[in-house]
Design a protein around this motif. Structure first.
Motif, PDB file in Angstrom:
ATOM      1  N   ASP A 123     -13.660  -7.917  17.234  1.00 16.59           N
ATOM      2  CA  ASP A 123     -13.645  -9.481  17.005  1.00 16.59           C
ATOM      3  C   ASP A 123     -14.018 -10.141  18.740  1.00 16.59           C
ATOM      4  O   ASP A 123     -14.332 -11.171  18.780  1.00 16.59           O
ATOM      5  CB  ASP A 123     -12.533  -9.987  16.486  1.00 16.59           C
ATOM      6  N   VAL A 124     -13.302  -9.502  19.621  1.00 13.81           N
ATOM      7  CA  VAL A 124     -13.409 -10.140  20.866  1.00 13.81           C
ATOM      8  C   VAL A 124     -14.830 -10.200  21.440  1.00 13.81           C
ATOM      9  O   VAL A 124     -15.379 -11.088  22.283  1.00 13.81           O
ATOM     10  CB  VAL A 124     -12.663  -9.367  22.158  1.00 13.81           C
ATOM     11  N   GLY A 125     -15.786  -9.304  20.670  1.00 13.95           N
ATOM     12  CA  GLY A 125     -17.199  -9.504  21.129  1.00 13.95           C
ATOM     13  C   GLY A 125     -17.916 -10.204  19.983  1.00 13.95           C
ATOM     14  O   GLY A 125     -18.965 -11.090  20.231  1.00 13.95           O
ATOM     15  N   GLY A 140     -13.263  -3.355  21.355  1.00 14.73           N
ATOM     16  CA  GLY A 140     -13.322  -4.187  22.439  1.00 14.73           C
ATOM     17  C   GLY A 140     -14.240  -4.292  23.505  1.00 14.73           C
ATOM     18  O   GLY A 140     -14.038  -4.873  24.532  1.00 14.73           O
ATOM     19  N   ALA A 141     -15.333  -3.496  23.275  1.00 15.19           N
ATOM     20  CA  ALA A 141     -16.613  -3.415  24.076  1.00 15.19           C
ATOM     21  C   ALA A 141     -17.150  -4.817  24.338  1.00 15.19           C
ATOM     22  O   ALA A 141     -17.870  -5.037  25.252  1.00 15.19           O
ATOM     23  CB  ALA A 141     -17.409  -2.464  23.949  1.00 15.19           C
ATOM     24  N   GLY A 142     -16.855  -5.747  23.283  1.00 11.79           N
ATOM     25  CA  GLY A 142     -17.146  -7.123  23.497  1.00 11.79           C
ATOM     26  C   GLY A 142     -16.813  -7.701  24.650  1.00 11.79           C
ATOM     27  O   GLY A 142     -17.627  -8.856  24.929  1.00 11.79           O
ATOM     28  N   LEU A 193      -8.942   0.682  26.522  1.00 11.05           N
ATOM     29  CA  LEU A 193      -9.505   0.142  25.088  1.00 11.05           C
ATOM     30  C   LEU A 193      -9.037   1.350  24.382  1.00 11.05           C
ATOM     31  O   LEU A 193      -8.386   1.201  23.134  1.00 11.05           O
ATOM     32  CB  LEU A 193     -11.036   0.200  24.724  1.00 11.05           C
ATOM     33  N   ILE A 194      -9.159   2.801  24.608  1.00  4.01           N
ATOM     34  CA  ILE A 194      -8.538   3.842  24.014  1.00  4.01           C
ATOM     35  C   ILE A 194      -7.198   3.545  23.631  1.00  4.01           C
ATOM     36  O   ILE A 194      -6.354   4.106  22.727  1.00  4.01           O
ATOM     37  CB  ILE A 194      -8.824   5.170  24.524  1.00  4.01           C
ATOM     38  N   GLY A 217      -9.978 -13.554  19.391  1.00  7.13           N
ATOM     39  CA  GLY A 217     -10.680 -12.427  18.772  1.00  7.13           C
ATOM     40  C   GLY A 217      -9.865 -11.206  19.311  1.00  7.13           C
ATOM     41  O   GLY A 217      -9.638 -10.327  18.577  1.00  7.13           O
ATOM     42  N   ALA A 218      -9.661 -11.218  20.731  1.00 10.86           N
ATOM     43  CA  ALA A 218      -8.971 -10.186  21.159  1.00 10.86           C
ATOM     44  C   ALA A 218      -7.794  -9.815  20.693  1.00 10.86           C
ATOM     45  O   ALA A 218      -7.082  -8.741  20.450  1.00 10.86           O
ATOM     46  CB  ALA A 218      -8.962 -10.221  22.799  1.00 10.86           C
TER      47      ALA A 218
END
Length: 336
Positions: free
Chosen positions: A213-215, A51-53, A30-31, A92-93
Motif C-alpha cells: 500500500d505504501v506504493g 514495500g518496494a513502493g 523489507l524482508i 499505506g506503510a
C-alpha cells in the motif's frame, strides 16, 4: 522538441536506475519488517516482502523534482501533490505493517486528495458550466476512488506495471506532442521509469517483492493527478480511455459486491483479473492481456486527441468500452 525528448529519456533512465538500486538496498529491511504472508485472499503462495513502493515513489518524486527544476515556479506548484503523496504513502506503510481501521484510513486519504484538489488554480475547470465547488467535490470523490482502485487492482505480479507503463508512456507522448503541459509529462516519465526499475523484482512466478500500500496508494494519486491535468487541457475522452480497464474492473466488482451485500471494504479475490487466475489463466497471460488492452486504449486516446471531435469521442469511448467488456467477459469464463 529534441531537448525535451532528451530530458524525458534521461528522466526515464534515472528513475529506473534509482528505483532499482533503492529497491535492492531496501530488500533486507523489507524482508525483516514487511513480510506479506499468504492467506485465502492472496495470489502469492510463499511469504514475500512488500514495500518496494517506497523505492518507486521516492525515485519518481526525486527525479521529477530534478527534471522540472527544484527552484522553478512549476516545481512550487507540485509541492502540494508531493507532500500528499508522501503522507498517503506513510499511511499505506503503516497499514502494510499494522492494518488501520477503514474509516480513519479513508479519512486520511481524503485529506491528502482534498489538499491536492483544493490547491488547484481556481481558473482551471474541466466543465466550466459547473459551479466550481461542485466540480471540486466530484474531483475529491473521484480522486479518493481512483487511488483506492489502483490499490485494489495491485493484486498480481506486474499488474500495476501492465497498467502504469502504457498510461505513463501515452501521457509522455501526448506531452511531447503538446497535448499535456510539461510538469505532468515529466512526472509521468519518471513514474514510468520507476515502474520499469521495479519490474525485474516483481516478475510473475519469481516475484521477490511487492509494492505494498505504501506504493499503490501514492502511485494512484500521482497517476490520477497526471490524468486530471490531461482532462484540464480539454481531453476528457482521452482521460477516461487511458484507465478504462482499471475503472471498469474495479467499479463493476464494487457494485457487484454491494448488490450482494458483501463487506465490500474488506480484501477479497473477486476482481475479474483475480477470477481469471482461478479460471485457468496464468499470471503472465492475465497481465499480458491487460497490457495489450491498455495499449489499445492508449491508441484510442491518441486518436481522440488528434481528431478533437465530440462525435468522434463518443465513438472512441464506445470502442474502448467494447474492448474492455470483451476482456472482462474472457476473464469471467473458464479458459478453454
Amino acid at each position: 522538441m529534441i531537448g525535451l525528448s532528451f530530458v524525458s529519456l534521461l528522466t526515464i533512465v534515472c528513475a529506473a536506475l534509482g528505483c532499482a538500486v533503492l529497491t535492492w538496498a531496501l530488500m533486507p529491511l523489507l524482508i525483516r519488517y514487511a513480510l506479506a504472508r499468504p492467506n485465502a485472499r492472496s495470489s502469492h503462495k510463499v511469504p514475500t516482502p512488500q514495500g518496494a513502493g517506497i523505492a518507486v515513489v521516492a525515485a519518481t518524486l526525486a527525479v521529477t523534482a530534478l527534471a522540472v527544476g527544484p527552484t522553478t515556479p512549476a516545481f512550487l506548484g507540485l509541492i502540494p501533490l508531493f507532500v500528499a503523496a508522501i503522507v498517503i504513502g506513510i499511511v499505506g506503510a503503516v497499514d502494510d505493517i499494522r492494518p488501520i481501521p477503514v474509516l480513519p484510513r479513508f479519512a486520511l486519504q481524503a485529506l491528502c486528495v482534498g489538499a491536492v484538489v483544493l490547491t488547484l488554480p481556481s481558473d482551471q475547470q474541466i466543465i466550466p458550466a459547473l459551479p466550481l465547488w461542485l466540480e471540486r467535490a466530484a474531483l475529491l470523490i473521484g480522486g479518493l476512488w481512483f487511488i483506492n482502485l489502483v490499490n485494489f487492482m495491485d493484486g498480481l505480479d506486474w499488474m500495476t506495471v501492465a497498467e502504469g507503463l502504457p498510461v505513463t508512456a501515452a501521457l509522455l507522448v501526448f506531452g511531447l506532442l503538446g497535448a499535456l503541459t510539461q510538469s505532468p509529462m515529466l512526472l509521468a516519465a519518471a513514474l514510468g521509469g520507476a515502474l520499469l526499475g521495479f519490474a525485474p523484482f516483481n516478475r510473475p512466478g519469481a516475484a521477490r517483492v511487492f509494492l505494498g500500500d505504501v506504493g499503490s496508494l501514492p502511485i494512484g494519486l500521482l497517476l490520477g493527478w497526471c490524468l486530471l491535468q490531461l482532462a484540464l487541457q480539454g481531453h476528457v475522452a482521452a482521460t477516461l480511455l487511458l484507465p478504462l480497464y482499471y475503472l471498469a474492473d474495479s467499479t463493476l466488482t464494487l457494485l457487484r459486491r454491494m448488490m450482494r451485500r458483501e463487506p465490500f471494504w474488506l480484501a477479497h479475490r473477486s476482481h475479474f483479473y483475480q477470477r481469471a487466475t482461478d479460471n485457468g489463466f496464468s499470471v503472465r497471460e492475465v497481465v499480458g492481456l491487460v497490457c495489450l488492452t491498455n495499449l489499445a486504449l492508449a491508441a484510442l486516446a491518441g486518436v481522440s486527441i488528434a481528431l478533437n471531435s465530440v462525435a468522434a469521442d463518443g465513438l472512441l469511448l464506445a470502442v474502448g468500452a467494447a474492448i474492455v467488456a470483451a476482456l472482462l467477459m474472457r476473464f469471467a469464463d473458464r479458459k478453454a
